[in-house]
Design a protein around this motif. Structure first.
Motif: not given
Lengths: 532, 63
Positions: B2-8
């Protein structure tokens, strides 16, 4: 599996792609280069397919119908080389170029100019390959290449100048493969989004990492082998010439040290595609991520030390053949593990059967069948009987068509909406799937019986007792071959328009590539996503 | 996994970015890694044992 917490606000195009031929000739954009690889592969697929249809047309009946024996052998040689080096490998490289940067959150491949070079070497290599086919038709062109793709001496030492064109083509293809592999490894190692460790990469990226290492390890050996062949032909050496103290069997070892891992080079990227498709349409996380990675690495190492099962009949010692037999059978464990992982992913999933999933299920069934006949061929006393028969042809087509080509078709259908921004025609795609799969089985299933009954491969004529199965096989081949025109039509139709595709395209799709719009902007992930 | 992606969300970070010291360092690292793998490939080709075996044979059988 990934969870997006913020919608992407990056990737505004500050400038579009260059216009005209410059865009393609000078391209350093991974999407454009990926597209060129895929188009190139499609063209070569039709060329290789045409040669296969000619071969099957000739074999429709006993006796000589359309072709001369030398031309038949030349077609057999070219069919294999075109399909392996011209169609499957470039198509897999096309998928890698398109998808790896999108999947790992990289703005492009690590070495974009080298990426351009890797691709543009290919048309030159293909030209050399075609020249090797046509040169014998011209006055003074020498004899046709009648060795098959294995290029065994002493026959390959006796062929005319067309063999030199072929050797040069193999050198170019090898350079292209090694450059592409270097680029892929560097991209995966150095360009991953911050926070994405190796064990968080999609399996497709893992398959390409393993494939690229495999290519780095085996292609140079082939390059060395064919260079020695060239020296024997023109510079008076006797590496493989028994009259000068050389050993023709040495070439067989060098060739299969490359040739057997090449099978995994062809199959692994397609298995990576399946690892993307099956969880999407089963709506379940991929089963056994770590064991899949471990299996691939095991396949790489074991696959490199079992090459001589292609040469049981050359007269190796009992200890040697026993070793190669046991090693070959052992490799079915990691391969089987991959198949079982995919089946476990489907188990109790909410499955739907869009075209990519239809291909995925068909691949698991038909590839497993090819694997089982592979175990038969791995057994030395059995192989002594099957060797160089049509059974072998049936076996490796059951491995390579589902294991490699159908996986690429599945990938194209899966990602085509992402690439073009348009949904493909699902009804036509399903029609293509059924015609394709039925045609394939009609073509190759009867060849098992032909081989077991004693029909040798690579020979233009056959005993009248083999007629019926050959007729079925040839009819199947025509259906199978012509079905690809429908594939071409579906692809062109999708590029020209269709129902707009959303960013995620498939309800159950997960991964960074689905966070970008469809089609993705010309420059994507210019701001790297943060993986937590 | 599981991973979370964060973008600017910052639009100043969008589009083509000027090359930063980090980009240049990454480019150099890419080139270094490529050379290392390329030289390894060359080593594989040149050290294919039969290749040297054959070369030895040529050298010793030359008239």
């Amino acid at each position: 599996m990934s969870t997006a917490t913020l919608a992407p606000a990056n990737d505004h195009e500050h400038h579009g792609p260059p216009r005209g031929m410059r865009r393609w000739l000078m391209s350093t954009n991974h999407k454009d280069i990926g597209t060129m690889y895929l188009i190139f592969a499609l063209v070569m697929l039709f060329l290789g397919g045409a040669s296969a249809m000619l071969i099957r047309a000739e074999l429709f009946m006993p006796g000589l119908q359309l072709l001369e024996p030398d031309l038949y052998n030349n077609l057999v040689t070219n069919h294999a080389l075109i399909m392996i080096f011209g169609a499957v490998m470039p198509a897999a490289a096309g998928l890698a170029n398109w998808m790896i940067p999108l999947m790992i959150g990289a703005p492009d491949m690590a070495l974009p100019r080298m990426n351009n070079l890797s691709f543009w070497i290919l048309p030159a290599a293909a030209t050399m390959l075609m020249l090797s086919f046509v040169v014998p038709f011209f006055p003074g062109g020498g004899s046709q290449i009648n060795t098959g793709w294995t290029l065994y001496p002493p026959l390959s030492l006796q062929v005319g100048m067309s063999m030199d064109f072929l050797i040069f083509a193999i050198h170019l293809l090898g350079i292209s493969s090694v450059l592409a592999s270097i680029n892929i490894i560097v991209t995966i190692f150095n360009m991953r989004a911050p926070g994405m460790n190796l064990m968080q990469m999609p399996i497709f990226v893992w398959t390409w990492l393993v494939t690229a290492f495999l290519l780095i390890l085996v292609v140079p050996v082939l390059a060395g082998g064919v260079t020695m062949l060239l020296f024997d032909r023109h510079f008076g050496t006797s590496f493989f010439n028994a009259a000068g103290g050389g050993d023709p069997v040495l070439f067989q070892h060098l060739f299969w040290f490359f040739g057997h891992p090449e099978v995994y080079v062809l199959i692994l990227p397609s298995f990576g595609v399946l690892a993307s498709i099956i969880p999407t349409f089963a709506r379940k996380p991929l089963f056994g991520y770590k064991s899949l990675v471990g299996s691939m690495i095991a396949i790489m190492f074991i696959g490199m030390v079992v090459w001589a099962h292609h040469q049981y009949t050359i007269g190796m010692s009992l200890a040697a053949v026993s070793y190669f037999m046991i090693g070959t059978i052992i490799i079915s464990i990691p391969v089987g593990l991959m198949v079982f992982n995919y089946i476990a992913t489907m188990w109790r999933g909410s499955m739907t059967f869009e075209t990519p999933m239809l291909f995925a299920v068909a691949i698991l069934l038909m590839f497993s069948f090819g694997g089982l006949t592979g175990i038969m061929l791995a057994v030395v006393p059995a192989d002594m009987q099957y060797h160089d028969s049509m059974f072998v042809v049936a076996h490796f087509h059951y491995v390579l068509l589902p294991g490699a080509v159908f996986g690429l078709f599945a990938g194209v259908f899966y990602w085509l909406p992402k690439w073009t921004g348009n949904m493909y025609d699902e009804r036509l795609a399903k029609i293509f799937f059924w015609i394709n799969v039925i045609g394939f089985n009609l073509t190759f299933f009867p060849q098992h019986f032909l081989g077991l009954a004693g029909m040798p491969r690579r020979i233009i004529d056959y005993n009248i007792m083999f007629t019926e199965f050959n007729m079925v096989s040839s009819v199947g081949a025509m259906i199978f071959g012509l079905s690809h025109l429908l594939l071409l039509y579906i692809i062109i139709k999708t590029i020209r328009g269709g129902k707009p595709a959303s960013a995620r395209v498939w309800e159950g799709a997960n991964g960074l590539e689905w966070e970008l719009p469809s089609p993705p902007p010309f420059h994507s992930w210019t701001t790297a996503p943060q993986i937590k | 996994m599981n991973r979370t992606i964060e973008m600017s969300n910052d639009k100043q970070h969008a589009g083509i970015q000027p090359r930063t010291a980090n980009d240049i360092e990454r480019h150099k690292r890419n080139i270094r890694t490529a050379w290392a793998i390329g030289l390894f490939a060359l080593l594989v080709m040149l050290t294919s044992i039969p290749f040297w075996q054959g070369l030895y044979r040529i050298a010793t059988s030359a008239n």
